[in-house]
Design an enzyme around this catalytic site. Structure first.
Site, mmCIF file in Angstrom:
data_model
loop_
_atom_site.group_PDB
_atom_site.id
_atom_site.type_symbol
_atom_site.label_atom_id
_atom_site.label_comp_id
_atom_site.label_asym_id
_atom_site.label_seq_id
_atom_site.Cartn_x
_atom_site.Cartn_y
_atom_site.Cartn_z
ATOM 1 N N TYR A 227 74.749 42.627 63.353
ATOM 2 C CA TYR A 227 76.188 42.916 63.299
ATOM 3 C C TYR A 227 76.894 41.923 62.387
ATOM 4 O O TYR A 227 76.385 40.841 62.102
ATOM 5 C CB TYR A 227 76.815 42.893 64.700
ATOM 6 C CG TYR A 227 77.017 41.527 65.311
ATOM 7 C CD1 TYR A 227 78.212 40.830 65.141
ATOM 8 C CD2 TYR A 227 76.021 40.919 66.080
ATOM 9 C CE1 TYR A 227 78.403 39.573 65.725
ATOM 10 C CE2 TYR A 227 76.203 39.677 66.656
ATOM 11 C CZ TYR A 227 77.409 38.998 66.472
ATOM 12 O OH TYR A 227 77.591 37.755 67.034
ATOM 13 N N CYS A 228 78.081 42.327 61.925
ATOM 14 C CA CYS A 228 78.939 41.436 61.138
ATOM 15 C C CYS A 228 80.386 41.710 61.567
ATOM 16 O O CYS A 228 80.658 41.720 62.764
ATOM 17 C CB CYS A 228 78.703 41.637 59.634
ATOM 18 S SG CYS A 228 78.995 43.312 59.035
ATOM 19 N N GLN A 229 81.291 41.926 60.631
ATOM 20 C CA GLN A 229 82.670 42.224 61.002
ATOM 21 C C GLN A 229 82.885 43.720 61.185
ATOM 22 O O GLN A 229 83.516 44.154 62.139
ATOM 23 C CB GLN A 229 83.638 41.685 59.939
ATOM 24 C CG GLN A 229 85.121 41.962 60.215
ATOM 25 C CD GLN A 229 85.668 41.221 61.424
ATOM 26 O OE1 GLN A 229 85.106 40.207 61.858
ATOM 27 N NE2 GLN A 229 86.757 41.720 61.993
ATOM 28 N N TRP A 256 82.130 43.098 64.987
ATOM 29 C CA TRP A 256 83.077 42.118 65.517
ATOM 30 C C TRP A 256 84.512 42.634 65.499
ATOM 31 O O TRP A 256 85.351 42.180 66.278
ATOM 32 C CB TRP A 256 82.989 40.786 64.766
ATOM 33 C CG TRP A 256 83.664 39.703 65.548
ATOM 34 C CD1 TRP A 256 84.903 39.170 65.342
ATOM 35 C CD2 TRP A 256 83.156 39.066 66.719
ATOM 36 N NE1 TRP A 256 85.197 38.239 66.319
ATOM 37 C CE2 TRP A 256 84.132 38.155 67.171
ATOM 38 C CE3 TRP A 256 81.960 39.185 67.429
ATOM 39 C CZ2 TRP A 256 83.937 37.362 68.296
ATOM 40 C CZ3 TRP A 256 81.769 38.394 68.546
ATOM 41 C CH2 TRP A 256 82.763 37.489 68.971
#
Length: 274
Positions: A227-229, A256
């Site tokens: 995952y990231c943003q 996120w």
């Protein structure tokens, strides 16, 4: 021949199959940028065409009908090997390929280094609008490649599940806050996606990638969620892990921008008690 294309292709490999009917090249590009310069014969699709948002959450997967419509509008075909590229660091093209993969289309490649690598190799570009007509692209959702908030909450204490946070170290630590709350999912491993790339922005050799992942404690036997943003950078990580043969990899659409914008998800920062 198309099915022999690796997941990450270099410009020379792509040039060798340019124009073959069973290979489709697609630029993940705004229409104006595409019209000014693109790889000959490439189709065009933009990020908003195949992602959804529910502000402040971004990067969500649209429903299957919406995706089928968008991919058909772009002219993509189920019988083609689809090669995606972009001009902004490979993340947007990777997000398209992640979407295609979890919608049942696995004959995929990413042009390593994108339009810049193609131009650097000295290959031709063209201008103008896409030439392909509308297709009838069919999608079949593959749940094993998708993690949502509920799934993550159910597996936070599962020793066979690992969360890979590929944002910057500052985002992971909560110093760079891009949602209502900063920090990371409890237990997540921090590994900035840029570590997968060399100084030219190209994918590192396999041995180096494996060493980096090993040094960061990424266990190939775990069920790994990247995952990231908003699942752009982590789509690239998803492809890297697939390329390396990791058996179970998921992406977290929304990422996120979802987890950090609700008030009842657990969040950790380095200052939290152990």
């Amino acid at each position: 021949m198309a099915r022999k294309l690796p997941l990450f292709v270099d410009p020379e490999q792509l040039h060798d199959v340019l124009g073959l009917p069973h290979v489709q090249i697609v630029a993940v590009d705004p229409a104006g940028d595409y019209a000014r310069a693109h790889i000959p014969g490439a189709l065009q699709i933009d990020m908003p065409d195949f992602t959804a948002s529910a502000p402040p959450v971004a990067g969500l997967l649209p429903d299957e009908a919406t995706l089928a419509e968008a991919l058909s509008d772009a002219g993509l075909r189920n019988d083609a090997h689809i090669v995606a590229y972009d001009r902004v660091g490979d993340g947007q093209a990777a997000r398209l390929l992640y979407t295609l993969d979890v919608m049942g289309h696995s004959d995929l490649s990413l042009l390593d280094g994108g339009l810049a690598a193609w131009h650097e190799a000295g290959f031709e570009l063209e201008d103008g609008q896409p030439q392909a007509g509308r297709s009838a692209f069919e999608v079949t959702r593959q749940p094993d490649g998708i993690a949502d908030r509920a799934w993550i909450e159910q597996h936070l204490d599962d020793n066979h599940v690992s969360f890979l946070d590929v944002r910057s170290a500052a985002e992971y630590a909560g110093a760079d806050v891009r949602s209502a709350r900063g920090g990371h999912i409890p237990g997540a491993i921090s590994l900035d996606w840029l570590h997968f790339k060399d100084a030219r922005g190209r994918l590192r050799p396999r041995a180096e990638l494996l060493e980096i992942l090993s040094q960061h404690g990424v266990d190939s036997q775990c069920d790994i969620t990247a995952y990231c943003q908003s699942h752009v950078r982590s789509s690239y990580a998803y492809l890297v892990l697939k390329y390396l043969g990791y058996p179970q990899v998921r992406g977290y659409p929304g990422a996120w921008s979802e987890w950090g914008n609700v008030d009842d998800t657990p969040v950790r920062t380095p200052s939290d008690p152990a």
